[in-house]
Each structure stands twice: as structure tokens, then as C-alpha cells.
Design a protein around this motif. Sequence first.
Motif, PDB file in Angstrom:
ATOM      1  N   TYR A 161     110.744  15.485  55.576  1.00  0.00           N
ATOM      2  CA  TYR A 161     109.442  16.147  55.796  1.00  0.00           C
ATOM      3  C   TYR A 161     109.407  16.690  57.219  1.00  0.00           C
ATOM      4  O   TYR A 161     110.279  16.403  58.037  1.00  0.00           O
ATOM      5  CB  TYR A 161     108.313  15.123  55.584  1.00  0.00           C
ATOM      6  N   TRP A 172     113.709  25.079  59.008  1.00  0.00           N
ATOM      7  CA  TRP A 172     113.159  25.293  57.655  1.00  0.00           C
ATOM      8  C   TRP A 172     113.065  26.779  57.339  1.00  0.00           C
ATOM      9  O   TRP A 172     113.378  27.216  56.229  1.00  0.00           O
ATOM     10  CB  TRP A 172     111.784  24.629  57.584  1.00  0.00           C
ATOM     11  N   LEU A 225     108.272  20.736  50.970  1.00  0.00           N
ATOM     12  CA  LEU A 225     108.430  19.315  51.284  1.00  0.00           C
ATOM     13  C   LEU A 225     107.034  18.682  51.215  1.00  0.00           C
ATOM     14  O   LEU A 225     106.053  19.406  51.348  1.00  0.00           O
ATOM     15  CB  LEU A 225     109.028  19.149  52.696  1.00  0.00           C
ATOM     16  N   LYS A 279     114.840  24.942  51.911  1.00  0.00           N
ATOM     17  CA  LYS A 279     113.762  25.366  51.004  1.00  0.00           C
ATOM     18  C   LYS A 279     114.334  25.719  49.627  1.00  0.00           C
ATOM     19  O   LYS A 279     113.764  25.365  48.588  1.00  0.00           O
ATOM     20  CB  LYS A 279     113.038  26.568  51.622  1.00  0.00           C
ATOM     21  N   GLN A 282     106.714  16.637  45.338  1.00  0.00           N
ATOM     22  CA  GLN A 282     105.270  16.547  45.064  1.00  0.00           C
ATOM     23  C   GLN A 282     104.768  15.176  45.518  1.00  0.00           C
ATOM     24  O   GLN A 282     105.093  14.136  44.934  1.00  0.00           O
ATOM     25  CB  GLN A 282     104.915  16.795  43.590  1.00  0.00           C
ATOM     26  N   SER A 283     103.911  15.203  46.545  1.00  0.00           N
ATOM     27  CA  SER A 283     103.510  13.951  47.194  1.00  0.00           C
ATOM     28  C   SER A 283     102.828  12.975  46.233  1.00  0.00           C
ATOM     29  O   SER A 283     103.036  11.761  46.335  1.00  0.00           O
ATOM     30  CB  SER A 283     102.609  14.246  48.391  1.00  0.00           C
TER      31      SER A 283
END
Length: 208
Positions: free
Chosen positions: A8, A39, A53, A45, A65-66
Motif C-alpha cells: 500500500y 506507482w 491498492l 498497477k 479490495q480492502s
Amino acid sequence: MGPYTITYFGVRGRCGAMRIMMADQGQEWKEIVVDFADWMKGDLKATCVFGQLPKLEDGGFALYQSNAILRHLGRNHDAYGKDGKEAALIDMMCDGVEDLRLKYVKMIYQEYDTGKDAYIKDLPNHLDKFEAVMAKNKTGFLVGDKPSFADYSLFEVLLNHLVLCSCCLDTFPSLKNFVEKMSARPKIKAFLDSDAYKKLPINGNGKQ
Ligand code: GTS
């Protein structure tokens, strides 16, 4: 399960809740911090399922996906209710937290200067829903009698809102009690006191 690695950016952002959850569960994890300039080159990506992220690696298993990550951790760490109905209620509460998180993120990134005051004024109309659920359950958690991934997500969102407006929970006794109790859990307290946590800004644009 594990070892876990989070990839992240150098912010709390969408990894705040999962980090607090892992800390509270006594689960160690590694961090790969991505520099935004790197990034922007696009190579990483291109490997991400949705081009974004965070990413969680659980051994050789990669997940994006958090909220899917929170659910996965919930399954791995017995923080997803005692049966199917509790799990469904935990999903519902996590989605409710996500709705609030999206409003918060929109204000922070798109309307901070023009919309912050109106956001704070309207906040009780969102917090009262969580207060009602918390007060009704009486255990100090949203669902059941121990923390689920929805509790960690709510806790983290409330911490961010307390930075935005330190009095925002003053009229919500159950939420205030929840934040105090969660903050005092020894492993959460140690994590919140750590440099690893404190050094990270809440959001990527420096607003909070
Ligand atoms: N729904 C996704 C989740 O919950 O994980 C959203 C992920 C997302 O928006 N990621 C942003 C990103 O990768 C970073 S942050 O908003 O979480 O800080 N942005 C870079 C890009 O190229 O889209």
C-alpha cells in the motif's frame, strides 16, 4: 494462514482497519510501502486486479479490495460471527461503515475547504445509526459478543472522525464507550502508540 504482507501507499487510508485488526489478533504482518512516483510508472498497477491498492498477500494468495481483505481476515481469525445470521449482520454493518467511509473520503479529497463544516454538521445523522445498533446489542460490539471485522472498520473510521471533530461522539455514549474500550485493548493500545502507526498520515493529501 499467513505470513501476511500488505502492499500500500504510505498512509493509514484503507489499511487502517486491517492493521488494527491484525494487531489486536496478535498477528504479525509485513508492509511493502509503495512510493507514489513509482506507482505512476504503471508496472505494479498493471498487476493489480482493479488497478488499485491495497493488496494483501496471505502466503501465496493475493487479495485486493480492502473490505474483501477484512472479510478474509475475519474468516481466518474467527472475527466473522458465530453463525450465518451473525455473519450477515456483520456484512451489513461493514457495508454501512463503507458508506460513511466513502462520504468521508469524498469530503477529504474533493470538498475539504468548501464542505468540511457541512459534513460535520450532518455527521450525527450517520453516527446515530451506529449508536442505535451498538446500544441495542449491549455487548460493546456491533454484533455478537466479541470484535468482528466490522467493529475494527467502525473503530478506525471513528478515530478518523475524532481527528476531524474531537466532540463528534459527545452525544453518542455507546460509540464513545466503544472507542474508549477498543483503544484500551492492550494490543490495539500498543499499536496505536507505535511509531509505525503514528508516522503515517491518515490520508494521502495531508487533510484530516
Ligand atoms: N475499493 C478499493 C478498496 O477498498 O480497496 C479502493 C482502493 C483505492 O481507491 N485505492 C487507491 C489507489 O490505488 C488508493 S486509496 O484511495 O486507498 O488511498 N489509487 C491509485 C490509483 O491509481 O487508482
